[in-house]
Write a protein that holds these residues in place. Structure first.
Motif, short mmCIF file in Angstrom:
data_model
loop_
_atom_site.label_atom_id
_atom_site.label_comp_id
_atom_site.label_asym_id
_atom_site.label_seq_id
_atom_site.Cartn_x
_atom_site.Cartn_y
_atom_site.Cartn_z
N MET A 147 50.54 34.75 44.99
CA MET A 147 49.98 35.69 44.02
C MET A 147 50.48 35.37 42.62
SD MET A 147 49.85 39.48 45.81
CE MET A 147 51.61 39.61 46.05
N GLY A 295 45.04 42.41 47.66
CA GLY A 295 44.23 42.25 46.45
C GLY A 295 44.31 43.47 45.57
N THR A 298 47.42 44.38 42.78
CA THR A 298 47.45 44.03 41.36
C THR A 298 47.22 45.26 40.48
OG1 THR A 298 45.08 43.52 41.40
CG2 THR A 298 46.62 41.70 41.84
N LYS A 299 46.64 46.31 41.05
CA LYS A 299 46.35 47.51 40.27
C LYS A 299 47.54 48.45 40.15
CE LYS A 299 41.53 47.49 41.89
NZ LYS A 299 40.49 48.28 42.60
N GLU A 302 49.19 48.32 36.75
CA GLU A 302 48.30 48.35 35.59
C GLU A 302 48.53 49.55 34.67
OE1 GLU A 302 44.30 47.96 36.82
OE2 GLU A 302 44.45 45.82 37.25
N ALA A 310 50.00 42.46 37.69
CA ALA A 310 49.89 41.61 38.90
C ALA A 310 51.03 40.61 38.95
CB ALA A 310 48.55 40.89 38.90
N TRP A 311 51.39 40.04 37.81
CA TRP A 311 52.46 39.05 37.76
C TRP A 311 53.80 39.71 38.07
CZ3 TRP A 311 56.89 38.13 34.87
CH2 TRP A 311 57.41 36.83 34.94
N ALA A 314 53.95 40.45 41.86
CA ALA A 314 54.12 39.21 42.63
C ALA A 314 55.56 38.71 42.54
CB ALA A 314 53.15 38.14 42.14
#
Length: 440
Positions: A147, A295, A298-299, A302, A310-311, A314
């Protein structure tokens, strides 16, 4: 001629003379405790074994099961975290006291008191549990880096991480530096979850309702996985070894409880509850299911980090997985070595071979099931850890009640009550898991 002799008088009863009311051992403990008043900074120096157990809990399996609990069932399973955290505190506290009182190690004392074969079963049992955890760590490290670097293979990163952990275990001087770096990474993620728990604007009333025990339809496997990661009896069991390695004494016990045992176990419990709350607020509303939840992860960040979220996730997810790989394989190897009579140390040849096998097992299962959903694989692996947990829980409770071994640190009635509740909980869940596996 008579000589008057002064009447023989018995010396006054004083503690420790044998005819006083208080034993020498008890008085020594009280005196040592009074002479070891510590400053705040000296108390912080006692932090260690329980925080290691807590960090071991807060790995990829913990994050994945908690995230799925929030994504699939909203706030309904927060109660599982609260109850398992309370029970974990009491089992860890028993293990700390056992670490203080056992002459050599917990397994050595189990062999002496309950029989050699019982100690072998305990050590092999912890080893088998670490095999299950190794799957989550291997899968989590690969997924985290894939990711972080989109387009790369999770299996490739799993192989690289496994080789890296093997090298770290051989070159011990490097581990201290790596550990500090990973703690910073995980701490960053922890801060983001706390901030996101408020920035995501969750329904706090619904979260409060989640403290009431309710079992949604189809949630049993996930509940078992949550208990397997949060009520981690193997981590509690291994805490006695960390306590023994740090040469803690009875005079340290009260301070250890305040600065290490309670906060070390409560911290990952709070973090896990916040993961459920954030996932419920961000993912549950979108209807993200378990296979697609990675998936949707990543939210999660936010609300406070935007595209960088997301980074951040991960990086933190990888940090949690990679840092858990190290104590997991070290503990498993050490327990196996102690069970086989090769010594309670990670430096023995048996311990090193055991650690290597744990790493090899994790990477093998990851490769074999590379086509499966990583989320479901991690959840199933965590759920399997409860199969042997009742045996370890029973041994901790039994040994903590050994009057000759424990002395003044023997379990009180209320500690036994919570210990039995914890034992019954994992016993029922392991039975439920067996039924689920048989019924398919």
């Amino acid at each position: 001629m008579s000589t008057d002799h002064p009447p023989k008088t018995r010396p006054p009863a004083t503690p420790g003379t044998g005819h006083g009311r208080i034993s020498t051992e008890t008085v020594r403990t009280i005196v040592e405790a009074r002479h070891t008043r510590r400053t705040f900074w000296k108390q912080l120096a006692l932090i260690g074994p329980a925080f290691v157990a807590g960090a071991w809990q807060f790995g990829p399996g913990n994050l994945t099961t908690a995230m799925n609990a929030g994504a699939l069932y909203g706030y309904a399973l927060i109660w599982v975290i609260i109850i398992s955290t309370i029970l974990m505190i009491f089992l860890t506290d028993m293990s700390v006291r056992l670490g203080i009182r056992t002459p050599v190690s917990l397994i050595s004392s189990i062999k002496e008191r309950l029989g050699g074969w019982v100690g072998v079963v305990a050590g092999v049992g912890v080893f088998l549990i670490t095999l299950c955890f190794s799957v989550g760590n291997a899968v989590g490290s690969g997924v985290g880096l894939s990711m972080l670097i989109p387009g790369t293979s999770p299996v490739m990163w799993t192989v690289i991480c496994t080789v890296a952990v093997g090298a770290i275990l051989l070159l011990k001087g490097i581990y201290g530096v790596v550990e500090k770096i990973l703690i910073v990474i995980v701490a960053l993620m922890a801060f983001c979850f706390i901030a996101s728990a408020f920035a995501a604007n969750p329904d706090w009333a619904a979260a409060g309702a989640g403290l009431i025990p309710v079992v949604p339809e189809g949630a049993w496997l996930l509940i078992i996985g949550l208990v397997g990661t949060n009520f981690s009896i193997n981590a509690a069991f291994y805490t006695s070894y960390g306590t023994k390695a740090r040469k803690r004494t009875e005079a340290d016990y009260r301070d250890i409880t305040m600065v290490d045992t309670v906060p070390g176990i409560v911290a990952p419990g709070i973090m896990t509850a916040l993961v459920i709350i954030v996932a419920a607020a961000v993912l549950n509303a979108t209807g993200t299911d378990a296979p697609g939840a990675f998936g949707g992860l990543t939210k999660i960040f936010e609300p406070i980090a935007g595209p960088v979220g997301a980074w951040i996730f991960a990086l933190g997810f990888f940090g949690a997985a990679f840092s858990s790989m190290i104590p997991n394989c070290v503990a498993g190897g050490t327990m196996l070595s102690d069970a086989l009579g090769r010594g309670p140390s990670a430096d023995t040849a048996t311990a090193r071979l055991g650690s290597a096998f744990i790493l090899a097992f994790g990477i093998t299962i990851t490769i074999v099931f590379s086509g499966s959903s990583p989320v479901q694989l991690i959840i199933i692996a965590q759920a399997l850890t409860v199969l042997f947990a009742p045996v370890l829980a029973a041994l901790i409770v039994i040994m903590a009640n050994d009057k000759k071994l424990m002395g003044p640190l023997r379990n009180r009635w209320w500690q036994n009550l919570l210990g039995v509740v914890g034992l019954l909980s994992v016993l029922l869940l392991s039975g439920r898991l067996v039924v689920s596996l048989i019924s398919g």
